[in-house]
Design a protein around this motif. Sequence first.
Motif, PDB file in Angstrom:
ATOM      1  N   GLU A  30       0.857  -1.188   0.000  1.00  0.00           N
ATOM      2  CA  GLU A  30       0.000   0.000   0.000  1.00  0.00           C
ATOM      3  C   GLU A  30       0.888   1.232   0.000  1.00  0.00           C
ATOM      4  N   SER A  31       0.630   2.143  -0.942  1.00  0.00           N
ATOM      5  CA  SER A  31       1.433   3.361  -1.057  1.00  0.00           C
ATOM      6  C   SER A  31       0.665   4.609  -0.663  1.00  0.00           C
ATOM      7  N   ASP A  32      -0.645   4.475  -0.401  1.00  0.00           N
ATOM      8  CA  ASP A  32      -1.488   5.630  -0.091  1.00  0.00           C
ATOM      9  C   ASP A  32      -2.339   5.344   1.140  1.00  0.00           C
ATOM     10  N   ASN A  65      -4.077 -12.234   2.289  1.00  0.00           N
ATOM     11  CA  ASN A  65      -2.931 -13.063   1.931  1.00  0.00           C
ATOM     12  C   ASN A  65      -3.420 -14.184   1.008  1.00  0.00           C
ATOM     13  N   PRO A  66      -2.759 -14.494  -0.114  1.00  0.00           N
ATOM     14  CA  PRO A  66      -1.437 -14.022  -0.548  1.00  0.00           C
ATOM     15  C   PRO A  66      -1.462 -12.941  -1.626  1.00  0.00           C
ATOM     16  N   GLU A  67      -2.664 -12.600  -2.170  1.00  0.00           N
ATOM     17  CA  GLU A  67      -2.687 -11.616  -3.255  1.00  0.00           C
ATOM     18  C   GLU A  67      -2.566 -10.191  -2.744  1.00  0.00           C
ATOM     19  N   TRP A  68      -2.851  -9.991  -1.449  1.00  0.00           N
ATOM     20  CA  TRP A  68      -2.822  -8.680  -0.798  1.00  0.00           C
ATOM     21  C   TRP A  68      -3.840  -7.732  -1.393  1.00  0.00           C
ATOM     22  N   ASP A  69      -5.024  -8.319  -1.702  1.00  0.00           N
ATOM     23  CA  ASP A  69      -6.149  -7.500  -2.122  1.00  0.00           C
ATOM     24  C   ASP A  69      -6.611  -6.637  -0.950  1.00  0.00           C
TER      25      ASP A  69
END
Length: 398
Positions: A30-32, A65-69
Amino acid sequence: MKRFICGAALAALSASAASGAVGFRHQEIESDLGIGYAVLCEDVDGDGDTDVVALNETQVIWWSNPEWDKRVILDGETEADNVAIAAHDITGDGKLEFAIGAAWRPSDTAGGGTLQWIRRSGDEDAEWELFPLGNEPTTHRIRWADTTGNGQAELIVAPLHGRGTSGPRYWVGNGARLLSLTPSDSPETTPWAQEVIDDSFHIVHNFWVLNFDDDSADELLVASYEGVHLLDRDADAWTRTQLGPGHIGESIRGAGEIKLGTLASGKRYIATVEPWHANNIVIYSEPANPRQPWSRSTVVTRVGGGHALWPADLDGDGDEELAFGWRLKGRMPYDRPGVAVYDPGTEEVQIVDWGGMATEDLTVADLNGDGRNDIVAAGRSTHNLKIYWNEGPKPEPR
């Protein structure tokens, strides 16, 4: 010898350092995020995989986990800012629920500090329902603990400041009220029983739940202006034991973050950030009588705004290393915010992230089941959430 690498070489230390260094691969999921006030690793959907949960100012979010949706649990339903979260099966239905501390206003010692809990109304795609629990001004940290030994966990609530105190001298006046809230048999509709555990500490930045003496009940380690203390319930009364020093002149202003680690020998250590929000990582070593003062040693200096600690065996040697993070620029070699690991066996420090994570909170868990503990950190000014995948060495079976 402590290993402090300066200049450009510091950035490379995450990949390789001295012998025994662990390789960490970075993944930003996550960048935001906004301000990542708190991060947990929990199996939210009950599928057996450990997911990541985090708070920002207005949201509760989890990444599968594991796709990090990314899935938003709450958005704007609590009073900003959200500041603390703790996971537990509150209703006993086998599903995970969360307690949340919100309305974070650290200088408002008369209001704010809302407490609530949430549960899913159905399957994993259902809406989450919110139930209020009350408020305690400057609520800052919450954790679940079974302090009676009856098998039923209570929600332990720690405000930062005492009611009616004012800055900058928050150590003058009322102490912070550490509270215990016990869920009722009908937690959605019936008030939870509340107990004041202690109201004598000031600037209670964090606490930790542990079984200190191998009895049936949990105890609490508290970091405050007064130092490091153990709180232990004896029948209906609480005892208070000082294990580490508090305010000493102008050099030490109590402790901030706090965790308990264990060495392969079985000896334990207490790790703190001192002073609170400041620049020293301190280790307290366990004496023969653990209820006597523990010996204090400053193992890392010059970090800027130390704000997170987590002990875990990261290199497979049986000792729990200490992952720590800081959110401000310090002095060389910590002149950028980041994440690092202190090894109590070698006394070396390995930089994991140098400049890419202004650490507000971090935790450790084995996210992919490979037997290696990974680090997860949430940022403040960097507004990001990252996994630092542990790529070796793998712990040997014991």
